[in-house]
Design a protein around this motif. Sequence first.
Motif: not given
Length: 121
Positions: A6-22, A31-43
């Motif tokens: 479930g944690r991996a599915r959550a992260g993979l889902f967020l990979r395709d969601v844009d993180l708004p500026a700021g 696991i979800a944080a890593y698989l989201s592909g978001k920059p570490p400085g924004r997690i």
Amino acid sequence: MASPSGRARAGLFLRDVDLPAGKLLLSESPIAAYLSGKPPGRIIGSSLLPDNATEAAEYLQQQVAYLVLVTVPWYKLRNLFPELADGANTREFRLLLDATGPEYDEGSHRAHPLALREVNP
């Protein structure tokens, strides 16, 4: 081959969601944080949240676009917002995906990616 957790599915889902500026992603799952592909400085993690639900909701509204709640009983988001553990939508939060899978039946905790809703005072 085993299906992703479930944690991996959550992260993979967020990979395709844009993180708004700021805005940040708050994740209770590395696991979800890593698989989201978001920059570490924004997690961030939930340990940074105030211990008061009202203050935590205000902080989240100002700083966070998405969050991943993991239903471990002592994790902070579950304690602050217990209704989210069941995947409920609220005035402040919208469930994006119920990432629960077959591992839940074997004792694993749920992982819910949620979006913050804009709340007008």
